[in-house]
Design a protein around this motif. Structure first.
Motif, PDB file in Angstrom:
ATOM      1  N   ARG A 179       0.832  -1.211   0.000  1.00 38.50           N
ATOM      2  CA  ARG A 179       0.000   0.000   0.000  1.00 38.50           C
ATOM      3  C   ARG A 179       0.861   1.253   0.000  1.00 38.50           C
ATOM      4  O   ARG A 179       0.522   2.245  -0.654  1.00 38.50           O
ATOM      5  N   ASN A 222     -17.170  10.893  -3.782  1.00 44.16           N
ATOM      6  CA  ASN A 222     -17.071  10.837  -2.324  1.00 44.16           C
ATOM      7  C   ASN A 222     -15.826  10.058  -1.911  1.00 44.16           C
ATOM      8  O   ASN A 222     -15.285   9.259  -2.692  1.00 44.16           O
ATOM      9  N   PRO A 223     -15.353  10.248  -0.705  1.00 36.06           N
ATOM     10  CA  PRO A 223     -14.195   9.472  -0.234  1.00 36.06           C
ATOM     11  C   PRO A 223     -14.442   7.975  -0.358  1.00 36.06           C
ATOM     12  O   PRO A 223     -15.549   7.486  -0.128  1.00 36.06           O
ATOM     13  N   ILE A 224     -13.397   7.249  -0.738  1.00 36.15           N
ATOM     14  CA  ILE A 224     -13.488   5.800  -0.927  1.00 36.15           C
ATOM     15  C   ILE A 224     -12.747   5.110   0.210  1.00 36.15           C
ATOM     16  O   ILE A 224     -11.561   5.354   0.413  1.00 36.15           O
ATOM     17  N   ALA A 225     -13.451   4.294   0.941  1.00 30.00           N
ATOM     18  CA  ALA A 225     -12.840   3.564   2.054  1.00 30.00           C
ATOM     19  C   ALA A 225     -12.788   2.083   1.678  1.00 30.00           C
ATOM     20  O   ALA A 225     -13.750   1.338   1.862  1.00 30.00           O
ATOM     21  N   PHE A 226     -11.669   1.660   1.107  1.00 32.13           N
ATOM     22  CA  PHE A 226     -11.539   0.273   0.680  1.00 32.13           C
ATOM     23  C   PHE A 226     -10.907  -0.553   1.792  1.00 32.13           C
ATOM     24  O   PHE A 226      -9.835  -0.192   2.291  1.00 32.13           O
ATOM     25  N   PRO A 227     -11.545  -1.640   2.179  1.00 34.78           N
ATOM     26  CA  PRO A 227     -10.899  -2.541   3.151  1.00 34.78           C
ATOM     27  C   PRO A 227      -9.647  -3.160   2.544  1.00 34.78           C
ATOM     28  O   PRO A 227      -9.462  -3.150   1.328  1.00 34.78           O
ATOM     29  N   ASP A 228      -8.791  -3.689   3.382  1.00 33.51           N
ATOM     30  CA  ASP A 228      -7.518  -4.228   2.921  1.00 33.51           C
ATOM     31  C   ASP A 228      -7.668  -5.327   1.880  1.00 33.51           C
ATOM     32  O   ASP A 228      -6.781  -5.529   1.057  1.00 33.51           O
ATOM     33  N   SER A 234      -4.228   4.197  -0.194  1.00 38.24           N
ATOM     34  CA  SER A 234      -5.038   5.027   0.683  1.00 38.24           C
ATOM     35  C   SER A 234      -5.898   5.964  -0.161  1.00 38.24           C
ATOM     36  O   SER A 234      -5.568   6.272  -1.307  1.00 38.24           O
ATOM     37  N   ASN A 235      -6.991   6.423   0.414  1.00 36.56           N
ATOM     38  CA  ASN A 235      -7.836   7.378  -0.290  1.00 36.56           C
ATOM     39  C   ASN A 235      -7.086   8.701  -0.474  1.00 36.56           C
ATOM     40  O   ASN A 235      -6.351   9.137   0.398  1.00 36.56           O
ATOM     41  N   HIS A 243     -12.339  12.179  -5.539  1.00 41.06           N
ATOM     42  CA  HIS A 243     -11.620  11.274  -4.631  1.00 41.06           C
ATOM     43  C   HIS A 243     -11.222  10.015  -5.396  1.00 41.06           C
ATOM     44  O   HIS A 243     -11.838   9.660  -6.404  1.00 41.06           O
ATOM     45  N   VAL A 245      -8.791   6.024  -5.246  1.00 39.43           N
ATOM     46  CA  VAL A 245      -7.797   5.073  -4.748  1.00 39.43           C
ATOM     47  C   VAL A 245      -7.066   4.548  -5.977  1.00 39.43           C
ATOM     48  O   VAL A 245      -7.559   4.631  -7.095  1.00 39.43           O
TER      49      VAL A 245
END
Length: 299
Positions: A179, A222-228, A234-235, A243, A245
């Motif tokens: 990452r 919108n912000p992107i919150a991707f799980p591992d 990172s966003n 926004h 990734v």
């Protein structure tokens, strides 16, 4: 007749990928006892140039070399670029550097800025440090970007133009390290209004050697919150408010031809949101993989 899952010639197309990797692996094996192991990286660069020379139409030249501008405010020094793609029909070669016994893939050529169509930064391995080096080098393209006030006397890059990064293989020990490498490349998207970055190709995954990765941004309002488990960067947020990734949702065999034909369409100036080409796609081997398990452990 029933449709086949891949067209005739796909296996031979992928043989070029194998040829590149074999030359790289041979150089790496020969340097196994060297205190500083750089030969495989040099070989990787040369093989990428040879590979692109054999793939691209002859109207495009491929070389290691320099971008030359008539801009009198450019102070230098000259940057040496791993791979320059240029208009071989229209462009003169301002000068060449190298010995007479070097082949075309090793000679360094100076190309006028208006005839450069693409720049590729090539590294042997994808690591956080190598990703940072690639980003820092490509950011230096900003000095060649500006408004050409006189069409007959351009001083800056002209469209179509694209830049990209290439890594022969991954060499990351954890999801967190991977990452960080993606984060270092994603920095280029903060400069997207100036530097047209199409992403990166990783020719070989460390987990499945048949698979490649085509690293690109995923955009959202919108912000992107991707799980591992998605193994993305990172966003981040760009200058225009969107926004994103950065990474590849899956590793697979078809990332290799997709990158190649996207690159070709980009330097032709014909790339769109559609698939650039169906050549080289193998729907028989459509299995996908990840670099790491959700916990970050490798096989």
């Amino acid at each position: 007749m029933p449709e086949r899952p891949k067209h005739i010639g796909v296996d031979s197309f992928f043989a070029e990928r194998k040829k590149l990797l074999n030359a790289y692996d041979e150089a790496k094996q020969q340097a196994v006892d060297d205190a500083v192991k750089t030969e495989h990286g040099v070989t990787g660069e040369a093989e990428v140039r040879r590979w692109l020379q054999s793939f691209l139409p002859k109207r495009f030249g491929v070389c290691k070399g320099y971008i030359i501008s008539t801009n009198l405010q450019f102070e230098g020094p000259l940057e040496e670029w791993d791979v320059l793609l240029y208009d071989a029909i229209e462009s003169p070669i301002l000068f060449s550097r190298g010995s007479s016994n070097q082949n075309d893939a090793e000679l360094k050529r100076a190309i006028p800025v208006e005839h450069v169509r693409g720049v590729l930064e090539v590294k042997a391995t994808l690591t956080p440090a190598m990703a940072m080096k690639s980003s820092n080098k490509l950011l230096k393209l900003q000095q060649y970007i500006g408004e050409n006030r006189y069409a007959d006397y351009p001083q800056y890059l002209t469209e179509p133009f694209i830049c990209a990064a290439m890594f022969i293989e991954t060499k990351v020990e954890s999801l967190e390290q991977y990452r960080r490498a993606l984060d270092n490349l994603a920095v280029l998207y903060q400069y997207q209004s100036m530097i047209p970055f199409m992403g990166a190709l990783v020719v070989r995954s460390q987990r499945n050697h048949d698979h490649s990765g085509y690293l690109q941004p995923l955009r959202s309002d919108n912000p992107i919150a991707f799980p591992d488990v998605f193994e993305m960067s990172s966003n981040f947020q760009c200058h225009d408010g969107w926004h994103g990734v950065f990474g590849t949702l899956n590793w697979g065999v078809n990332n290799y031809p997709t990158f190649l034909f996207d690159l070709l369409a980009s330097i032709r100036g014909t790339r769109s949101q559609r698939v650039s080409s169906f050549y080289g796609l193998d729907f028989e081997n459509s299995q996908a993989s990840k670099l790491f398990r959700p916990t970050g452990d490798t096989d």
